[in-house]
Design a protein around this motif. Structure first.
Motif, short mmCIF file in Angstrom:
data_model
loop_
_atom_site.label_atom_id
_atom_site.label_comp_id
_atom_site.label_asym_id
_atom_site.label_seq_id
_atom_site.Cartn_x
_atom_site.Cartn_y
_atom_site.Cartn_z
N ALA A 149 28.22 -8.20 -33.85
CA ALA A 149 29.33 -9.00 -33.32
C ALA A 149 28.85 -9.87 -32.16
O ALA A 149 29.16 -11.06 -32.08
N THR A 150 28.06 -9.28 -31.27
CA THR A 150 27.53 -10.03 -30.13
C THR A 150 26.56 -11.10 -30.59
O THR A 150 26.45 -12.17 -29.97
N ALA A 151 25.84 -10.83 -31.68
CA ALA A 151 24.92 -11.82 -32.24
C ALA A 151 25.64 -12.98 -32.89
O ALA A 151 25.03 -14.00 -33.22
N SER A 152 26.95 -12.84 -33.10
CA SER A 152 27.76 -13.95 -33.62
C SER A 152 28.35 -14.76 -32.47
O SER A 152 28.42 -15.99 -32.53
N LYS A 153 28.79 -14.04 -31.42
CA LYS A 153 29.35 -14.69 -30.23
C LYS A 153 29.33 -13.66 -29.11
O LYS A 153 29.67 -12.50 -29.33
N TRP A 154 28.97 -14.07 -27.93
CA TRP A 154 28.77 -13.11 -26.85
C TRP A 154 30.02 -12.29 -26.53
O TRP A 154 29.92 -11.16 -26.09
N SER A 155 31.18 -12.86 -26.73
CA SER A 155 32.41 -12.11 -26.44
C SER A 155 32.58 -10.91 -27.38
O SER A 155 33.43 -10.05 -27.13
N GLY A 156 31.79 -10.83 -28.43
CA GLY A 156 31.78 -9.64 -29.26
C GLY A 156 31.30 -8.41 -28.52
O GLY A 156 31.48 -7.28 -28.99
N LEU A 157 30.74 -8.61 -27.34
CA LEU A 157 30.28 -7.51 -26.50
C LEU A 157 31.44 -6.74 -25.85
O LEU A 157 31.27 -5.59 -25.45
N PHE A 158 32.62 -7.36 -25.75
CA PHE A 158 33.72 -6.74 -25.00
C PHE A 158 34.14 -5.38 -25.55
O PHE A 158 34.30 -4.43 -24.78
N PRO A 159 34.35 -5.23 -26.87
CA PRO A 159 34.70 -3.88 -27.37
C PRO A 159 33.62 -2.85 -27.12
O PRO A 159 33.93 -1.67 -26.92
N LEU A 160 32.36 -3.26 -27.15
CA LEU A 160 31.28 -2.32 -26.81
C LEU A 160 31.44 -1.86 -25.37
O LEU A 160 31.27 -0.67 -25.05
N GLY A 161 31.80 -2.80 -24.47
CA GLY A 161 32.05 -2.42 -23.09
C GLY A 161 33.19 -1.43 -22.97
O GLY A 161 33.15 -0.51 -22.13
N VAL A 162 34.22 -1.59 -23.81
CA VAL A 162 35.34 -0.65 -23.82
C VAL A 162 34.85 0.75 -24.22
O VAL A 162 35.21 1.75 -23.58
N CYS A 163 34.04 0.82 -25.25
CA CYS A 163 33.51 2.11 -25.70
C CYS A 163 32.68 2.77 -24.60
O CYS A 163 32.81 3.99 -24.35
N ILE A 164 31.81 2.00 -23.96
CA ILE A 164 30.99 2.54 -22.88
C ILE A 164 31.86 3.07 -21.76
O ILE A 164 31.62 4.16 -21.21
N ALA A 165 32.91 2.32 -21.41
CA ALA A 165 33.81 2.75 -20.34
C ALA A 165 34.53 4.05 -20.71
O ALA A 165 34.67 4.95 -19.88
N ILE A 166 34.98 4.14 -21.97
CA ILE A 166 35.69 5.35 -22.41
C ILE A 166 34.77 6.58 -22.32
O ILE A 166 35.15 7.62 -21.77
N VAL A 167 33.56 6.45 -22.86
CA VAL A 167 32.63 7.59 -22.83
C VAL A 167 32.27 7.95 -21.39
O VAL A 167 32.21 9.14 -21.03
N ALA A 168 32.06 6.93 -20.55
CA ALA A 168 31.70 7.19 -19.15
C ALA A 168 32.81 7.92 -18.41
O ALA A 168 32.55 8.88 -17.66
N VAL A 169 34.05 7.51 -18.62
CA VAL A 169 35.18 8.16 -17.94
C VAL A 169 35.32 9.61 -18.40
O VAL A 169 35.53 10.52 -17.58
N ILE A 170 35.21 9.84 -19.69
CA ILE A 170 35.33 11.21 -20.20
C ILE A 170 34.21 12.10 -19.67
O ILE A 170 34.44 13.23 -19.23
N ARG A 171 33.00 11.57 -19.67
CA ARG A 171 31.88 12.36 -19.15
C ARG A 171 32.04 12.63 -17.65
O ARG A 171 31.71 13.72 -17.15
N LEU A 172 32.55 11.64 -16.91
CA LEU A 172 32.78 11.83 -15.48
C LEU A 172 33.82 12.92 -15.23
O LEU A 172 33.62 13.80 -14.38
N MET A 173 34.91 12.87 -15.99
CA MET A 173 35.95 13.89 -15.84
C MET A 173 35.44 15.28 -16.24
O MET A 173 35.77 16.28 -15.60
N GLN A 174 34.61 15.33 -17.26
CA GLN A 174 34.03 16.61 -17.65
C GLN A 174 33.08 17.13 -16.58
O GLN A 174 33.02 18.33 -16.31
N GLY A 175 32.35 16.20 -15.95
CA GLY A 175 31.46 16.60 -14.86
C GLY A 175 32.23 17.16 -13.67
O GLY A 175 31.72 18.04 -12.95
N TRP A 176 33.43 16.66 -13.46
CA TRP A 176 34.30 17.19 -12.40
C TRP A 176 35.06 18.44 -12.84
O TRP A 176 35.85 18.97 -12.07
#
Length: 402
Positions: A149-176
């Motif tokens: 998706a990003t190789a088609s248009k850079w804004s295709g990166l946005f959903p990947l950023g959402v996934c990274i944020a979701i995983v990061a938040v869950i891992r942070l909460m689990q760490g706490w």
């Protein structure tokens, strides 16, 4: 594909992408490269189509139709992964088609429909993996799709950023060692989610695989030259981060969900009272009620901690609000296309999930009403149908639509 070849001339932003695609068919490395402000993958698909069907309107637009159809398939898979039932998944696919945005964007040689299709397959894979104790394969497929998706248009990166944020938040909460006192199986956060998903898995799925998928799309242009690849990325950044002159169809991100300013891809006079018109607007009978549905998702995420409501909100709000953070001086409503498509999931959720969900027949009644709205807008969606001034004026509800 009905009427796809009308108009039989370059239309709207095709002026940027069709010549760039044709240039890729020339021998050797193009210099200077046309349309250097976007990655090459979508233009490579266009080039293959032009080679197969010729340098004509069918050759330019055919792959857009294919990827538009794939986007509907991907939304079916999103619905299936989210609701675990075929009926809601089919309704999701139907609303995706009927909201007009995917339909219109599938019939013009622009980049957004390629980006959308890959992104939606990535979202479907991520949602599937989200519910699994071992999500590695699903997350790897999601990363691969997001890279394309990003190789088609850079804004295709946005959903990947959402996934990274979701995983990061869950891992942070689990760490706490966070936990809900009245935990339920439907909670968006689980303290034991993905017990064997390591940081190395995260890096491979969401960094390495997307990066490799993105890099490979440049190999037909530059071979394995890392220097040329890096220079191409610098050009994309420079071209997209600078200031841009005003455009008559420009609009700001807060106005997109309200459908305040459409884009007229075409409006040509054929006779005294006959016009060819293509408007990128979206179906108001879907996208305005979708705002209420998004509100229902927000309520259920806050009040009930529902995972399905959370995922819909994340993939609706994330790609939309990302535009508010960018140093770009100009925007258009077609940037809202990914969020407007995910809005179909919010609508199906509102009609099928939770204690206050209405009878199931109301979902299909809504789909039927959306079909009427789709049919009403066909004269300004399919150029080959044509429209009269009377029909045009009847459809222009607001002055800003003109």
């Amino acid at each position: 594909m009905i009427g796809l070849t009308t108009p039989d001339k370059i239309n709207f932003d095709e002026v940027h992408y069709v010549p760039a695609a044709k240039q890729l068919l020339e021998p050797g490395v193009p210099n200077p490269l046309l349309n250097p402000m976007h990655p090459p993958l979508a233009k490579e698909f266009m080039a293959l189509s032009i080679r197969a069907f010729g340098d004509n309107s069918l050759g330019w637009r055919y792959p857009s139709v294919v990827f538009g159809a794939l986007a509907i398939v991907a939304m079916y898979l999103c619905g299936l992964a989210l609701f675990a039932a075929q009926g809601p998944a089919l309704a999701t696919a139907a609303l995706t088609f009927l909201n007009q945005m995917v339909f219109v964007q599938s019939r013009i040689a622009m980049l957004d429909i390629y980006m959308l299709a890959f992104d939606l397959f990535g979202v479907a894979a991520f949602i599937h993996g989200y519910r699994k104790q071992k999500p590695e394969i699903a997350f790897a497929l999601a990363g691969f799709a997001f890279g394309l998706a990003t190789a088609s248009k850079w804004s295709g990166l946005f959903p990947l950023g959402v996934c990274i944020a979701i995983v990061a938040v869950i891992r942070l909460m689990q760490g706490w060692r966070t936990s809900f006192a009245d935990a339920e199986a439907s909670d968006w956060y689980q303290p034991d989610r993905w017990p064997e998903f390591r940081y190395t898995h995260f890096a491979v799925c969401f960094v390495l695989i997307p990066a490799l998928a993105y890099y490979v799309t440049y190999v037909p242009l530059y071979g394995l030259s890392v220097g040329d690849f890096i220079e191409a990325q610098r050009w994309i950044f420079v071209e997209n981060s600078g200031s841009h002159p005003p455009h008559p169809y420009m609009s700001s991100w807060p106005s997109w969900p309200l459908l305040m300013r459409p884009i007229w891809f075409q409006f040509d006079k054929l006779a005294d009272d006959r016009f060819q018109a293509i408007a990128f607007l979206g179906n108001p009978l879907i996208l305005w009620p979708a705002l209420v549905a998004v509100g229902i998702c927000l309520r259920d995420w806050i009040a009930k901690r529902r995972a399905d409501a959370f995922l819909i909100l994340a993939f609706y709000i994330g790609p939309w609000l990302a535009w508010a953070t960018l140093p770009r001086t100009i925007g258009f409503i077609y940037y809202y296309l990914p969020s407007a498509t995910i809005a179909s999931l919010a609508l199906v959720y509102a009609f099928t999930q939770g204690e206050r969900a209405p009878p199931r027949w109301m979902l299909w009644a809504f789909v039927a009403a959306a079909a009427l709205g789709f049919a009403a807008m066909l004269p300004i969606s399919v150029a080959s149908l044509g429209t009269s001034m009377e029909t045009y004026r009847r459809l222009m509800i607001f002055q800003s639509w003109i």
